[in-house]
Scaffold this active site. Structure first.
Site, PDB file in Angstrom:
ATOM      1  N   THR A   5       0.845  -1.197   0.000  1.00 47.41           N
ATOM      2  CA  THR A   5       0.000   0.000   0.000  1.00 47.41           C
ATOM      3  C   THR A   5       0.882   1.250   0.000  1.00 47.41           C
ATOM      4  OG1 THR A   5      -1.685  -1.165   1.277  1.00 47.41           O
ATOM      5  CG2 THR A   5      -1.788   1.234   1.336  1.00 47.41           C
ATOM      6  N   GLY A   6       0.388   2.309  -0.639  1.00 48.43           N
ATOM      7  CA  GLY A   6       1.104   3.593  -0.570  1.00 48.43           C
ATOM      8  C   GLY A   6       1.367   4.173  -1.945  1.00 48.43           C
ATOM      9  N   SER A   7       2.002   5.348  -1.953  1.00 48.54           N
ATOM     10  CA  SER A   7       2.204   6.037  -3.225  1.00 48.54           C
ATOM     11  C   SER A   7       3.243   5.325  -4.104  1.00 48.54           C
ATOM     12  CB  SER A   7       2.621   7.487  -2.973  1.00 48.54           C
ATOM     13  OG  SER A   7       3.785   7.531  -2.182  1.00 48.54           O
ATOM     14  N   THR A   8       4.260   4.718  -3.497  1.00 47.86           N
ATOM     15  CA  THR A   8       5.249   3.982  -4.289  1.00 47.86           C
ATOM     16  C   THR A   8       4.599   2.734  -4.880  1.00 47.86           C
ATOM     17  OG1 THR A   8       6.866   4.753  -2.655  1.00 47.86           O
ATOM     18  CG2 THR A   8       7.640   3.141  -4.266  1.00 47.86           C
ATOM     19  N   GLY A  58       6.240  -0.715  -0.082  1.00 45.27           N
ATOM     20  CA  GLY A  58       7.098   0.412   0.266  1.00 45.27           C
ATOM     21  C   GLY A  58       7.418   0.400   1.755  1.00 45.27           C
ATOM     22  N   ASP A  83       8.333   3.417   5.243  1.00 48.85           N
ATOM     23  CA  ASP A  83       8.559   4.801   5.688  1.00 48.85           C
ATOM     24  C   ASP A  83      10.021   5.008   6.076  1.00 48.85           C
ATOM     25  OD1 ASP A  83       5.760   5.692   5.523  1.00 48.85           O
ATOM     26  OD2 ASP A  83       5.473   4.086   6.985  1.00 48.85           O
ATOM     27  N   GLY A 120       3.480   1.700   7.840  1.00 50.92           N
ATOM     28  CA  GLY A 120       2.190   2.056   8.436  1.00 50.92           C
ATOM     29  C   GLY A 120       1.817   3.513   8.309  1.00 50.92           C
ATOM     30  N   GLU A 164      -0.601  -5.507   5.855  1.00 55.63           N
ATOM     31  CA  GLU A 164       0.712  -5.618   5.194  1.00 55.63           C
ATOM     32  C   GLU A 164       1.546  -6.699   5.873  1.00 55.63           C
ATOM     33  OE1 GLU A 164       1.126  -0.983   3.667  1.00 55.63           O
ATOM     34  OE2 GLU A 164       2.076  -1.555   5.538  1.00 55.63           O
ATOM     35  N   LYS A 191      14.181   7.309   2.183  1.00 52.83           N
ATOM     36  CA  LYS A 191      13.668   6.416   3.248  1.00 52.83           C
ATOM     37  C   LYS A 191      14.777   5.635   3.956  1.00 52.83           C
ATOM     38  CE  LYS A 191       9.346   7.195   1.851  1.00 52.83           C
ATOM     39  NZ  LYS A 191       8.527   6.173   1.240  1.00 52.83           N
TER      40      LYS A 191
HETATM   41  C1  5RP Z   1       1.384   2.028   4.281  1.00 48.93           C
HETATM   42  C2  5RP Z   1       2.845   1.804   4.259  1.00 48.93           C
HETATM   43  C3  5RP Z   1       3.614   2.366   3.103  1.00 48.93           C
HETATM   44  O1  5RP Z   1       4.361   1.348   2.529  1.00 48.93           O
HETATM   45  C4  5RP Z   1       4.534   3.444   3.608  1.00 48.93           C
HETATM   46  O2  5RP Z   1       3.766   4.402   4.311  1.00 48.93           O
HETATM   47  C5  5RP Z   1       5.272   4.130   2.453  1.00 48.93           C
HETATM   48  O3  5RP Z   1       4.360   4.814   1.654  1.00 48.93           O
HETATM   49  P1  5RP Z   1       4.796   5.716   0.436  1.00 48.93           P
HETATM   50  O4  5RP Z   1       5.242   4.800  -0.641  1.00 48.93           O
HETATM   51  O5  5RP Z   1       3.535   6.491   0.082  1.00 48.93           O
HETATM   52  O6  5RP Z   1       5.885   6.635   0.917  1.00 48.93           O
HETATM   53  O7  5RP Z   1       3.427   1.202   5.127  1.00 48.93           O
HETATM   54  O8  5RP Z   1       0.804   1.570   5.465  1.00 48.93           O
END
Ligand code: 5RP
Length: 218
Positions: free
Chosen positions: A28-31, A82, A84, A95, A103, A121
């Site tokens: 989940t997430g933008s990546t 992805g 953080d 998260g 996840e 990151k």
């Molecule tokens: C979602 C996550 C994402 O993998 C994490 O927040 C990274 O997100 P992004 O790719 O948007 O930076 O753990 O619960």
């Protein structure tokens, strides 16, 4: 390269870990959104995916990728997600998008966890990014007090309900020197569903996008 270009590059690089005719675990997430877009381009080569959130499920369905219930799948060759924060030991904080519990479940089933990040990151020590903890709503204040005892500074993520109907505490000011120990300690607090340290089951491969290209850490 700006951050979005890096996310796109690393998402495409992850395609080489997708096996023909397999079911792919998707984070989940933008990546990951860039990864889903890339996966849609090769959707005829895979059977489908298992998703870690409503958001990813919706995106995949819109793009014509079949989404399976994890209970109907006994193995996943790969999970792509992805993070953080990620260290050289492939431990992560996850998260930020509140999807940590599902996840962690999908990651547990997968044979290989491929973490896709841009180089912002990468960290030496986890903890600058506030640690997300998913909590059963009635336990919120109790868990917050327990987190203070562990040296953290918890903040209630107001207005956010997880896909599992729970709430999130973001715990600031933790310097996580032993991620495996802290992951287990926090998970043992009554009312905690799970926390965003992914160390017990870390990544197997980290793909990190830099200005010079995508680096592979194995
Ligand atoms: C979602 C996550 C994402 O993998 C994490 O927040 C990274 O997100 P992004 O790719 O948007 O930076 O753990 O619960």
């Amino acid at each position: 390269m700006d951050q979005n270009e890096k996310k796109k590059a690393v998402a495409h690089a992850a395609l080489k870990y997708v096996e023909q005719d397999s079911i792919v675990g998707v984070g989940t997430g933008s990546t990951v959104n860039y990864f889903i877009d890339a996966l849609a381009e090769i959707k005829h080569k895979i059977e489908g995916a298992v998703s870690s959130s409503t958001a990813s499920t919706e995106r995949m369905k819109k793009l014509g990728i079949e989404v399976f219930d994890l209970n109907s799948v006994d193995q996943l060759s790969v999970y792509i997600d992805g993070a953080d924060e990620v260290t050289e030991h492939k431990h992560m904080i996850k998260g930020g998008g509140a999807a940590l519990t599902q996840e962690k479940i999908v990651a547990a089933v997968a044979k290989k966890f491929v973490c896709i990040v841009d180089d912002s990151k990468r960290v030496g020590v986890l903890g600058k990014f506030p640690l997300p903890v998913e909590v059963i709503p009635m336990a919120r204040s109790y868990v917050a007090r327990e987190m203070v005892k562990l040296g953290g500074d918890p903040a209630y993520r107001e207005g956010v309900i997880t896909d599992n109907g729970n709430v999130i505490l973001d715990v600031h000011n933790l310097e996580i020197l032993d991620p495996r120990e802290l992951e287990q300690k926090i998970n043992n607090i009554a009312g905690v569903v799970t926390n965003g340290i992914f160390a017990m089951r870390g990544a197997d491969v980290v793909l990190s996008a830099t200005d010079k290209g995508v680096e592979t850490i194995e």
